[in-house]
Write an enzyme that holds these catalytic residues in place. Sequence first.
Site, PDB file in Angstrom:
ATOM      1  N   SER A 231     -10.089  -4.473  -4.163  1.00 11.04           N
ATOM      2  CA  SER A 231     -10.398  -5.223  -2.952  1.00 11.04           C
ATOM      3  C   SER A 231     -11.519  -6.211  -3.254  1.00 11.04           C
ATOM      4  CB  SER A 231     -10.858  -4.256  -1.860  1.00 11.04           C
ATOM      5  OG  SER A 231     -11.481  -4.967  -0.826  1.00 11.04           O
TER       6      SER A 231
ATOM      7  N   TYR B  10     -16.059   3.013   1.194  1.00 11.92           N
ATOM      8  CA  TYR B  10     -14.964   2.211   0.643  1.00 11.92           C
ATOM      9  C   TYR B  10     -15.494   1.206  -0.379  1.00 11.92           C
ATOM     10  CZ  TYR B  10     -10.832  -0.857   0.724  1.00 11.92           C
ATOM     11  OH  TYR B  10      -9.734  -1.606   0.389  1.00 11.92           O
TER      12      TYR B  10
HETATM   13  N1  LIG Z   1      -5.506  -3.569   4.086  1.00 12.88           N
HETATM   14  C1  LIG Z   1      -6.464  -4.303   3.568  1.00 12.88           C
HETATM   15  O1  LIG Z   1      -7.148  -5.096   4.252  1.00 12.88           O
HETATM   16  C2  LIG Z   1      -6.728  -4.246   2.080  1.00 12.88           C
HETATM   17  C3  LIG Z   1      -7.500  -5.274   1.510  1.00 12.88           C
HETATM   18  C4  LIG Z   1      -7.775  -5.228   0.161  1.00 12.88           C
HETATM   19  C5  LIG Z   1      -7.286  -4.180  -0.609  1.00 12.88           C
HETATM   20  N2  LIG Z   1      -6.548  -3.200  -0.041  1.00 12.88           N
HETATM   21  C6  LIG Z   1      -6.103  -2.090  -0.895  1.00 12.88           C
HETATM   22  O2  LIG Z   1      -4.699  -2.046  -0.939  1.00 12.88           O
HETATM   23  C7  LIG Z   1      -4.266  -0.691  -1.115  1.00 12.88           C
HETATM   24  C8  LIG Z   1      -3.243  -0.345  -0.055  1.00 12.88           C
HETATM   25  O3  LIG Z   1      -3.850  -0.456   1.211  1.00 12.88           O
HETATM   26  P1  LIG Z   1      -3.024  -0.608   2.565  1.00 12.88           P
HETATM   27  O4  LIG Z   1      -3.628  -1.715   3.307  1.00 12.88           O
HETATM   28  O5  LIG Z   1      -1.588  -0.597   2.278  1.00 12.88           O
HETATM   29  O6  LIG Z   1      -3.470   0.742   3.283  1.00 12.88           O
HETATM   30  P2  LIG Z   1      -2.627   1.788   4.162  1.00 12.88           P
HETATM   31  O7  LIG Z   1      -1.587   1.097   4.929  1.00 12.88           O
HETATM   32  O8  LIG Z   1      -3.633   2.613   4.873  1.00 12.88           O
HETATM   33  O9  LIG Z   1      -1.924   2.654   3.035  1.00 12.88           O
HETATM   34  C9  LIG Z   1      -2.661   3.492   2.214  1.00 12.88           C
HETATM   35  C10 LIG Z   1      -1.689   4.288   1.380  1.00 12.88           C
HETATM   36  O10 LIG Z   1      -2.447   5.187   0.569  1.00 12.88           O
HETATM   37  C11 LIG Z   1      -1.861   6.466   0.673  1.00 12.88           C
HETATM   38  N3  LIG Z   1      -2.861   7.509   0.466  1.00 12.88           N
HETATM   39  C12 LIG Z   1      -4.046   7.674   1.083  1.00 12.88           C
HETATM   40  N4  LIG Z   1      -4.671   8.745   0.605  1.00 12.88           N
HETATM   41  C13 LIG Z   1      -3.870   9.282  -0.333  1.00 12.88           C
HETATM   42  C14 LIG Z   1      -3.968  10.394  -1.190  1.00 12.88           C
HETATM   43  N5  LIG Z   1      -5.025  11.214  -1.169  1.00 12.88           N
HETATM   44  N6  LIG Z   1      -2.952  10.650  -2.054  1.00 12.88           N
HETATM   45  C15 LIG Z   1      -1.875   9.855  -2.080  1.00 12.88           C
HETATM   46  N7  LIG Z   1      -1.719   8.776  -1.296  1.00 12.88           N
HETATM   47  C16 LIG Z   1      -2.703   8.498  -0.429  1.00 12.88           C
HETATM   48  C17 LIG Z   1      -1.277   6.525   2.076  1.00 12.88           C
HETATM   49  O11 LIG Z   1      -0.212   7.431   2.097  1.00 12.88           O
HETATM   50  P3  LIG Z   1      -0.241   8.719   3.043  1.00 12.88           P
HETATM   51  O12 LIG Z   1      -0.595   8.275   4.393  1.00 12.88           O
HETATM   52  O13 LIG Z   1       1.109   9.277   2.862  1.00 12.88           O
HETATM   53  O14 LIG Z   1      -1.290   9.572   2.447  1.00 12.88           O
HETATM   54  C18 LIG Z   1      -0.757   5.099   2.251  1.00 12.88           C
HETATM   55  O15 LIG Z   1       0.543   5.006   1.731  1.00 12.88           O
HETATM   56  C19 LIG Z   1      -5.527   0.146  -1.048  1.00 12.88           C
HETATM   57  O16 LIG Z   1      -5.963   0.445  -2.349  1.00 12.88           O
HETATM   58  C20 LIG Z   1      -6.520  -0.739  -0.363  1.00 12.88           C
HETATM   59  O17 LIG Z   1      -7.834  -0.425  -0.712  1.00 12.88           O
HETATM   60  C21 LIG Z   1      -6.247  -3.217   1.301  1.00 12.88           C
END
Ligand SMILES: NC(=O)c1ccc[n+]([C@@H]2O[C@H](COP(=O)([O-])OP(=O)(O)OC[C@H]3O[C@@H](n4cnc5c(N)ncnc54)[C@H](OP(=O)(O)O)[C@@H]3O)[C@@H](O)[C@H]2O)c1
Length: 324
Positions: A197, A210
């Site tokens: 991120s 985070y």
């Molecule tokens: N959204 C943003 O603004 C943003 C910005 C920059 C970077 N990112 C990064 O992009 C990535 C994906 O984020 P997203 O926005 O798609 O978030 P999200 O919609 O909340 O998805 C997070 C994913 O991580 C999984 N997860 C969480 N804890 C876990 C665990 N202990 N073991 C296995 N799986 C786990 C969740 O699956 P379950 O619910 O099944 O556990 C879900 O599929 C992350 O690394 C995040 O930091 C996001």
Amino acid sequence: MKGIAFLSLPPWFCGALEENFAREKRMMWKWLGALLLFPVQMVYLVVKAAVCLLLPPKLRDLSRDNVLVTGGGRGIGRHLAREFARRGARKIILWGRTEKCLKETTEEIRMMGTECHYFICDVGNREEVYRQAKAVGDITILVNNAAVVHGKSLMDSDDDALLKSQHINTLGQFWTTKAFLPRMLELQNGHIVCLNSVLALSAIPGAIDYCTSKASSFAFMESLTLGLLDCPGVNATTVLPFHTSTEMFQGMRIRFPSLFPPLKPETVARRTVEAVQMNQAFLLLPWTMHVLVILKSILPQAALEEIHKFSGSYTCMNTFKGRT
Ligand SMILES: NC(=O)c1ccc[n+]([C@@H]2O[C@H](COP(=O)([O-])OP(=O)(O)OC[C@H]3O[C@@H](n4cnc5c(N)ncnc54)[C@H](OP(=O)(O)O)[C@@H]3O)[C@@H](O)[C@H]2O)c1
């Protein structure tokens, strides 16, 4: 006296001295050569990178790749699975905690004609990661995407929640990488991807767990990327996206949303898979985030604080309603 003593040294000793002197001289020329060559090399590499930007990139063929996406059930992870399938990956494995999402994504990927399986695996649990890794078999592209955010200040966060985000967001990558990297090195074929991120480079208040975990995961990836320099066929990509419209940061408000709109998860997924295919080590999304990195390294702290207040990033987590 000294001169006489030196002259009377045995011939084998004088020979050794001369040889030593000649070796030192050779070393000095070698060092001098390397020193002069270094700036030339730098200019060559910068020009080469600029020219490569203009040429059509050589893309990795994914048709023999087994891809594992952690957190592949929803959000960016689900889009990554779709994108890898669309671009011809041989097999896709999804890891996550929520079976319903994993099942839905798996069915969708199978409908696209790509082999897909899911496993319940908490990446924060080392034993579970190692156990499930054995069940999965050879993986050639590992995407460390799973993460959580608690969205609280240090004093408002309970200790277990603070630990949990470090276990999932940072240490989880240690375990998954340790589980799959040895076989990639053996096969001389592998790619480790990290969905990081932009907050790893520029933290905000209200998401201290985070930001800490992402900064530490960024250092992990930088170290890993350099460590792989001598490992043919095995590479790494770190993606640092800006705010993306998934459930993760639900409720977060920045001051000028039309000036800095959230990224679409499908865009992040597309650019990530492209970066893997082009073997790009680091990718900031959108590219304008490079300006932030430059400003951070040249502006005084007081000016940076004003930017945080003006842009609203200082208070953006006050309205956060995300899910962990
Ligand atoms: N959204 C943003 O603004 C943003 C910005 C920059 C970077 N990112 C990064 O992009 C990535 C994906 O984020 P997203 O926005 O798609 O978030 P999200 O919609 O909340 O998805 C997070 C994913 O991580 C999984 N997860 C969480 N804890 C876990 C665990 N202990 N073991 C296995 N799986 C786990 C969740 O699956 P379950 O619910 O099944 O556990 C879900 O599929 C992350 O690394 C995040 O930091 C996001």
